[in-house]
Scaffold this motif. Sequence first.
Motif, PDB file in Angstrom:
ATOM      1  N   VAL A  61       9.472  11.524  -4.012  1.00 33.68           N
ATOM      2  CA  VAL A  61       9.058  10.149  -4.323  1.00 33.68           C
ATOM      3  C   VAL A  61       7.618   9.979  -3.826  1.00 33.68           C
ATOM      4  N   PRO A  62       6.635  10.434  -4.596  1.00 29.65           N
ATOM      5  CA  PRO A  62       5.246  10.464  -4.100  1.00 29.65           C
ATOM      6  C   PRO A  62       4.686   9.127  -3.657  1.00 29.65           C
ATOM      7  N   ASP A  63       5.082   8.035  -4.316  1.00 29.12           N
ATOM      8  CA  ASP A  63       4.499   6.725  -4.015  1.00 29.12           C
ATOM      9  C   ASP A  63       5.376   5.865  -3.111  1.00 29.12           C
ATOM     10  N   ILE A  64       6.361   6.451  -2.476  1.00 26.38           N
ATOM     11  CA  ILE A  64       7.258   5.653  -1.639  1.00 26.38           C
ATOM     12  C   ILE A  64       6.461   4.921  -0.556  1.00 26.38           C
ATOM     13  N   PRO A  65       6.743   3.638  -0.321  1.00 27.77           N
ATOM     14  CA  PRO A  65       6.077   2.938   0.781  1.00 27.77           C
ATOM     15  C   PRO A  65       6.458   3.573   2.124  1.00 27.77           C
ATOM     16  N   VAL A  66       5.444   3.931   2.891  1.00 32.60           N
ATOM     17  CA  VAL A  66       5.645   4.535   4.206  1.00 32.60           C
ATOM     18  C   VAL A  66       5.244   3.513   5.260  1.00 32.60           C
ATOM     19  N   ILE A  67       6.213   3.077   6.055  1.00 32.99           N
ATOM     20  CA  ILE A  67       5.958   2.054   7.075  1.00 32.99           C
ATOM     21  C   ILE A  67       5.612   2.730   8.400  1.00 32.99           C
ATOM     22  N   TRP A  68       4.484   2.333   8.949  1.00 30.64           N
ATOM     23  CA  TRP A  68       4.075   2.813  10.277  1.00 30.64           C
ATOM     24  C   TRP A  68       3.854   1.604  11.167  1.00 30.64           C
ATOM     25  N   VAL A  69       4.665   1.487  12.213  1.00 28.34           N
ATOM     26  CA  VAL A  69       4.483   0.423  13.192  1.00 28.34           C
ATOM     27  C   VAL A  69       3.525   0.928  14.268  1.00 28.34           C
ATOM     28  N   ASP A  70       2.342   0.356  14.286  1.00 32.23           N
ATOM     29  CA  ASP A  70       1.313   0.705  15.258  1.00 32.23           C
ATOM     30  C   ASP A  70       1.430  -0.258  16.432  1.00 32.23           C
ATOM     31  N   THR A  71       1.862   0.244  17.575  1.00 32.34           N
ATOM     32  CA  THR A  71       2.089  -0.621  18.736  1.00 32.34           C
ATOM     33  C   THR A  71       0.801  -1.088  19.383  1.00 32.34           C
ATOM     34  N   LEU A  93       0.644   4.298   2.620  1.00 37.56           N
ATOM     35  CA  LEU A  93       0.902   3.863   3.979  1.00 37.56           C
ATOM     36  C   LEU A  93       0.771   2.350   4.133  1.00 37.56           C
ATOM     37  N   HIS A  94       1.744   1.759   4.817  1.00 35.48           N
ATOM     38  CA  HIS A  94       1.729   0.332   5.135  1.00 35.48           C
ATOM     39  C   HIS A  94       1.804   0.210   6.653  1.00 35.48           C
ATOM     40  N   VAL A  95       0.728  -0.254   7.260  1.00 34.83           N
ATOM     41  CA  VAL A  95       0.644  -0.342   8.721  1.00 34.83           C
ATOM     42  C   VAL A  95       1.007  -1.757   9.162  1.00 34.83           C
ATOM     43  N   TYR A  96       1.945  -1.840  10.096  1.00 36.84           N
ATOM     44  CA  TYR A  96       2.361  -3.140  10.641  1.00 36.84           C
ATOM     45  C   TYR A  96       2.161  -3.151  12.146  1.00 36.84           C
ATOM     46  N   GLN A  97       1.747  -4.312  12.657  1.00 35.64           N
ATOM     47  CA  GLN A  97       1.520  -4.497  14.083  1.00 35.64           C
ATOM     48  C   GLN A  97       2.116  -5.815  14.544  1.00 35.64           C
ATOM     49  N   SER A  98       2.298  -5.928  15.844  1.00 34.73           N
ATOM     50  CA  SER A  98       2.778  -7.181  16.417  1.00 34.73           C
ATOM     51  C   SER A  98       1.745  -8.282  16.206  1.00 34.73           C
ATOM     52  N   PRO A  99       2.191  -9.520  15.971  1.00 35.81           N
ATOM     53  CA  PRO A  99       1.233 -10.622  15.863  1.00 35.81           C
ATOM     54  C   PRO A  99       0.621 -11.006  17.207  1.00 35.81           C
ATOM     55  N   ILE A 100       1.142 -10.451  18.303  1.00 38.80           N
ATOM     56  CA  ILE A 100       0.530 -10.695  19.609  1.00 38.80           C
ATOM     57  C   ILE A 100      -0.211  -9.434  20.024  1.00 38.80           C
ATOM     58  N   ASP A 125       9.692  -3.534  23.561  1.00 39.25           N
ATOM     59  CA  ASP A 125      10.020  -2.881  22.301  1.00 39.25           C
ATOM     60  C   ASP A 125      10.186  -3.887  21.174  1.00 39.25           C
ATOM     61  N   TYR A 126      10.777  -5.036  21.489  1.00 39.20           N
ATOM     62  CA  TYR A 126      10.955  -6.027  20.443  1.00 39.20           C
ATOM     63  C   TYR A 126       9.611  -6.539  19.943  1.00 39.20           C
ATOM     64  N   MET A 127       8.717  -6.868  20.850  1.00 40.85           N
ATOM     65  CA  MET A 127       7.414  -7.404  20.452  1.00 40.85           C
ATOM     66  C   MET A 127       6.572  -6.373  19.712  1.00 40.85           C
ATOM     67  N   ARG A 128       6.530  -5.164  20.220  1.00 37.88           N
ATOM     68  CA  ARG A 128       5.579  -4.185  19.709  1.00 37.88           C
ATOM     69  C   ARG A 128       6.136  -3.362  18.554  1.00 37.88           C
ATOM     70  N   LYS A 129       7.482  -3.268  18.428  1.00 38.50           N
ATOM     71  CA  LYS A 129       8.064  -2.371  17.440  1.00 38.50           C
ATOM     72  C   LYS A 129       9.073  -3.043  16.505  1.00 38.50           C
ATOM     73  N   VAL A 130      10.062  -3.702  17.095  1.00 40.87           N
ATOM     74  CA  VAL A 130      11.177  -4.193  16.276  1.00 40.87           C
ATOM     75  C   VAL A 130      10.746  -5.319  15.348  1.00 40.87           C
ATOM     76  N   GLU A 131      10.074  -6.327  15.885  1.00 42.35           N
ATOM     77  CA  GLU A 131       9.652  -7.440  15.019  1.00 42.35           C
ATOM     78  C   GLU A 131       8.733  -6.979  13.886  1.00 42.35           C
ATOM     79  N   PRO A 132       7.716  -6.136  14.144  1.00 39.77           N
ATOM     80  CA  PRO A 132       6.885  -5.655  13.029  1.00 39.77           C
ATOM     81  C   PRO A 132       7.686  -4.874  11.984  1.00 39.77           C
ATOM     82  N   MET A 133       8.665  -4.083  12.442  1.00 39.76           N
ATOM     83  CA  MET A 133       9.465  -3.312  11.487  1.00 39.76           C
ATOM     84  C   MET A 133      10.334  -4.231  10.643  1.00 39.76           C
ATOM     85  N   GLN A 134      10.941  -5.211  11.261  1.00 39.84           N
ATOM     86  CA  GLN A 134      11.755  -6.159  10.503  1.00 39.84           C
ATOM     87  C   GLN A 134      10.911  -6.883   9.454  1.00 39.84           C
ATOM     88  N   ARG A 135       9.696  -7.256   9.844  1.00 41.44           N
ATOM     89  CA  ARG A 135       8.783  -7.939   8.922  1.00 41.44           C
ATOM     90  C   ARG A 135       8.391  -7.024   7.766  1.00 41.44           C
TER      91      ARG A 135
END
Length: 252
Positions: A61-71, A93-100, A125-135
Motif C-alpha cells: 500500500v504505497p500511499d498508506i497514511p503513516v502516523i508519527w507522533v513526535d513527542t 507521512l503525517h506528523v502529530y504533536q501534543s498541543p502543549i 504519555d497521555y499528553m505527549r503520545k496518546v492524545e496526538p495519536m487519538q487525534r
Amino acid sequence: MVSAIAQKTQLDLEGVNRQLVDANATSMVKWAAETFSDGLVMSTSFGIQSALMLHLVTRIVPDIPVIWVDTGYLPPKTYRFAEQLTKQLNLNLHVYQSPISPARMEALYGRLWTKDDPEALNLYDYMRKVEPMQRALRDLKATAWLAGLRAQQTHHRQTLRPIDIQSGIYKVLPILNWSSQDVHEYITEHNLPYHPLRELGYATVGDWHSSRPVTTEDQHERDTRFRGIKQECGLHLPKTQGEAQSLDSSSL
C-alpha cells in the motif's frame, strides 16, 4: 464500542483470527488493505526496527497514511533517521504533536519523566503520545491501524491477537509472532537500515531522557525505557491506566 466509521466494516474477530492464524505478514497486510481500503493507516515510531514495517506495508500500500507522533523529546538521531526513511521509502507521512509544548508542559507539570510515579508517567504519555495519536486516527477517519508490535516485546503484547479492536478501531499486527531473528533476517535481506542508536547498544529507543542502552545480557529491552517502571506508553492499551479524563485537547 465500535466507532461509527468502523461500523461499516463489522468483523467476526474470532473467525478472522482463525482464518489468518497461519497467514504470513505480507498476506495479512494484503488482507487488511482489501478489507479496510481507505480506512487503513499505519503508525511508526522511527525506532530501532521501524524500517521493517514501513517497507513491508508500503510495498503493498504505497500511499498508506503513516502516523508519527513526535513527542518533542526524541533524540536528534531519530529525527535524522525519520528524514532518511521518509525519503527512501517515499512515505505519506503525517506528523502529530501534543498541543502543549514541551516547555509549557514542564512549566505546568514539571519534568514528569523524572518521577518514580507511574501516574506521572501516565500523564506524560497521555499528553505527549496518546492524545496526538487519538487525534490522528480521528482526523484520518481510520477504521483500522497497522502496527509493528511483537509478542516478544512485553508481557501485555503476549496477550494480543493478530486482529483485534481497540477504542473502536481495528488493530492489525502482521509481525506479532516474529522473533528478533525474523526481524534481523528481513532487514538484512532487504538491505534496510536500523536506527543508528542500535550501534550504541540500544534495543529500543523512545524519548532521549528515558531511553537507555541494554547493559546486561539478561536485561529485558523494555526495561531500558522509563527506568523499567512501565513497559507500555499507552498507545497500544485499550485505555491508559490512570489517564486524566478531563485532560482533553481543549485543556492542553
